[in-house]
Structures are given as C-alpha cells and as structure tokens.
Write a protein that holds these residues in place. Sequence first.
Motif, PDB file in Angstrom:
ATOM      1  N   GLU A  15       0.893  -1.227  -0.058  1.00 43.24           N
ATOM      2  CA  GLU A  15      -0.008   0.113   0.121  1.00 43.24           C
ATOM      3  C   GLU A  15       0.731   1.491  -0.090  1.00 43.24           C
ATOM      4  O   GLU A  15       0.766   2.135  -0.731  1.00 43.24           O
ATOM      5  CB  GLU A  15      -0.812  -0.054   1.329  1.00 43.24           C
ATOM      6  CG  GLU A  15      -2.125   1.243   1.233  1.00 43.24           C
ATOM      7  CD  GLU A  15      -2.557   1.188  -0.003  1.00 43.24           C
ATOM      8  OE1 GLU A  15      -3.313   2.420  -0.448  1.00 43.24           O
ATOM      9  OE2 GLU A  15      -2.990   0.142  -0.679  1.00 43.24           O
ATOM     10  N   ARG A  16       1.962   1.324   0.626  1.00 39.29           N
ATOM     11  CA  ARG A  16       2.728   2.349   0.827  1.00 39.29           C
ATOM     12  C   ARG A  16       3.403   2.712  -0.606  1.00 39.29           C
ATOM     13  O   ARG A  16       3.404   3.841  -1.018  1.00 39.29           O
ATOM     14  CB  ARG A  16       3.996   2.186   1.737  1.00 39.29           C
ATOM     15  CG  ARG A  16       3.616   2.355   3.226  1.00 39.29           C
ATOM     16  CD  ARG A  16       4.702   2.767   4.307  1.00 39.29           C
ATOM     17  NE  ARG A  16       5.932   1.932   4.066  1.00 39.29           N
ATOM     18  CZ  ARG A  16       6.475   0.944   4.265  1.00 39.29           C
ATOM     19  NH1 ARG A  16       5.836   0.335   5.388  1.00 39.29           N
ATOM     20  NH2 ARG A  16       7.517   0.274   4.133  1.00 39.29           N
ATOM     21  N   PHE A  17       4.055   1.748  -1.246  1.00 38.81           N
ATOM     22  CA  PHE A  17       4.501   1.775  -2.462  1.00 38.81           C
ATOM     23  C   PHE A  17       3.479   2.205  -3.708  1.00 38.81           C
ATOM     24  O   PHE A  17       3.708   2.921  -4.541  1.00 38.81           O
ATOM     25  CB  PHE A  17       5.274   0.461  -3.085  1.00 38.81           C
ATOM     26  CG  PHE A  17       6.708   0.399  -2.593  1.00 38.81           C
ATOM     27  CD1 PHE A  17       7.596   0.694  -3.174  1.00 38.81           C
ATOM     28  CD2 PHE A  17       6.998   0.042  -1.167  1.00 38.81           C
ATOM     29  CE1 PHE A  17       9.114   1.019  -2.945  1.00 38.81           C
ATOM     30  CE2 PHE A  17       8.087   0.116  -0.595  1.00 38.81           C
ATOM     31  CZ  PHE A  17       9.272   0.321  -1.557  1.00 38.81           C
ATOM     32  N   ALA A  18       2.263   1.690  -3.401  1.00 40.59           N
ATOM     33  CA  ALA A  18       1.181   2.083  -4.203  1.00 40.59           C
ATOM     34  C   ALA A  18       0.905   3.476  -4.093  1.00 40.59           C
ATOM     35  O   ALA A  18       0.725   4.078  -5.110  1.00 40.59           O
ATOM     36  CB  ALA A  18       0.105   1.113  -4.237  1.00 40.59           C
ATOM     37  N   GLU A  19       0.922   4.033  -3.226  1.00 38.03           N
ATOM     38  CA  GLU A  19       0.533   5.544  -2.931  1.00 38.03           C
ATOM     39  C   GLU A  19       1.786   6.270  -3.387  1.00 38.03           C
ATOM     40  O   GLU A  19       1.369   7.262  -3.979  1.00 38.03           O
ATOM     41  CB  GLU A  19       0.247   5.572  -1.352  1.00 38.03           C
ATOM     42  CG  GLU A  19       0.017   6.950  -0.848  1.00 38.03           C
ATOM     43  CD  GLU A  19      -1.096   7.777  -1.686  1.00 38.03           C
ATOM     44  OE1 GLU A  19      -1.338   8.980  -2.022  1.00 38.03           O
ATOM     45  OE2 GLU A  19      -2.213   6.815  -2.011  1.00 38.03           O
ATOM     46  N   THR A  26       1.220  10.933 -10.906  1.00 37.15           N
ATOM     47  CA  THR A  26       0.693  12.048 -11.025  1.00 37.15           C
ATOM     48  C   THR A  26       1.388  13.365 -11.251  1.00 37.15           C
ATOM     49  O   THR A  26       1.348  14.197 -12.236  1.00 37.15           O
ATOM     50  CB  THR A  26      -0.343  12.428  -9.971  1.00 37.15           C
ATOM     51  OG1 THR A  26      -1.622  11.266  -9.761  1.00 37.15           O
ATOM     52  CG2 THR A  26      -1.233  13.637 -10.050  1.00 37.15           C
ATOM     53  N   LEU A  27       2.379  13.422 -10.464  1.00 34.09           N
ATOM     54  CA  LEU A  27       3.401  14.533 -10.640  1.00 34.09           C
ATOM     55  C   LEU A  27       4.153  14.545 -11.891  1.00 34.09           C
ATOM     56  O   LEU A  27       4.474  15.362 -12.518  1.00 34.09           O
ATOM     57  CB  LEU A  27       4.463  14.595  -9.366  1.00 34.09           C
ATOM     58  CG  LEU A  27       3.884  14.856  -8.133  1.00 34.09           C
ATOM     59  CD1 LEU A  27       4.851  14.691  -6.858  1.00 34.09           C
ATOM     60  CD2 LEU A  27       3.349  16.296  -7.825  1.00 34.09           C
ATOM     61  N   ALA A  33       2.998  17.384 -18.778  1.00 36.12           N
ATOM     62  CA  ALA A  33       1.838  18.253 -19.371  1.00 36.12           C
ATOM     63  C   ALA A  33       2.453  19.529 -19.394  1.00 36.12           C
ATOM     64  O   ALA A  33       2.224  20.506 -20.504  1.00 36.12           O
ATOM     65  CB  ALA A  33       0.756  18.146 -18.580  1.00 36.12           C
ATOM     66  N   ARG A  34       2.889  20.291 -18.434  1.00 39.05           N
ATOM     67  CA  ARG A  34       3.555  21.720 -18.273  1.00 39.05           C
ATOM     68  C   ARG A  34       4.460  21.937 -19.605  1.00 39.05           C
ATOM     69  O   ARG A  34       4.587  22.875 -20.245  1.00 39.05           O
ATOM     70  CB  ARG A  34       4.130  22.138 -17.092  1.00 39.05           C
ATOM     71  CG  ARG A  34       4.493  23.369 -16.742  1.00 39.05           C
ATOM     72  CD  ARG A  34       4.561  23.877 -15.196  1.00 39.05           C
ATOM     73  NE  ARG A  34       5.885  23.418 -15.001  1.00 39.05           N
ATOM     74  CZ  ARG A  34       6.227  23.512 -13.782  1.00 39.05           C
ATOM     75  NH1 ARG A  34       5.603  24.087 -12.936  1.00 39.05           N
ATOM     76  NH2 ARG A  34       7.518  23.167 -13.420  1.00 39.05           N
TER      77      ARG A  34
END
Length: 159
Positions: A15-19, A26-27, A33-34
């Motif tokens: 779960e920690r690695f998934a988060e 996302t980053l 995108a920028r």
Amino acid sequence: MAEPPKYPVPPAVLERFAELGRESSTLAVLRHARIAERMGLSGTDHKALDLAAREEGPLTAGRIAQLTGLSTGAVTGVIDRLERAGFVRRVRDTRDRRKVLVEILPMDEEKYAPLFASAKFAMERVLERFSPAEREVVERYERELADAIRADIFDSEDA
C-alpha cells in the motif's frame, strides 16, 4: 538463467509503494503536461514524440502506434499536430514509394533544455542523498517496474 529470489510483500508495504507510485505518476504527468504546453504540444503528442525519437530512423504510423499503444487513427492526429508544430515531417519510403514514413526533425536542444533543467536538478539533489550501492538498488527497482508496466500495457492488449 535462474529465477531471482522472491520475498513476501506485506499488505502495508504494498500500500505504501502503491501510494508513492500514484503520487509520482501524477506529478510526472503534470510536469510533462507543463513541458508539453510550453513546447506547443499536448502531453500525448509530447510523449509520442519522445518515444518515436528514441527509435532509429523514420517510422511508419503503425510503428508509432505500437510504441505508444494508441490506435492508428489517434496516431494520425498526433503526427498531424507534430508536423504542424515542426517536430516531424512525412517522407516517402525510398524503397516503397507507396509508404509514408514519419521523420523526426532535429530539435533545437538549447531552446528546450531549460524546460527539463529543474527536473534534472531535482533528480541530482535527491540522488546525492543515496550511496552508489543504494542508487543501483533504486535503478534496478525502477527498471524492473518499468518493464512490468510495459508488459502489462502491451501484453494485455491482446487479452
């Protein structure tokens, strides 16, 4: 070649690695995108250009579709936009004049280098905190994860 050893992964660790993976993904999408926007491209067009530029020589639209996982119809739109922006051009295949290839045009590295400078600087700042042996472990993890994701994306298309 022997199978590498496997170690149990407790649910809390997974779960920690998934988060961390979700946040990192996302980053990365937001950063690219920028960068793409500053280059006059969409995120998809920017990444398609990146993948195509890593290949040798001109490519068919079908090969770009394979590299990106996009449909050939979507790739046609990507090529159109990249051509209008001056990053690629369509050329006739010298061996088969019926075929059209996509040629990546030389990029003005100096013009775009500042867009990537902060990412390289951040990476260097972080890597300085890890010993060479730790970096090897991190690199192995990143390569194996990328291989697993690549296989999941491209092998699952046929499923």
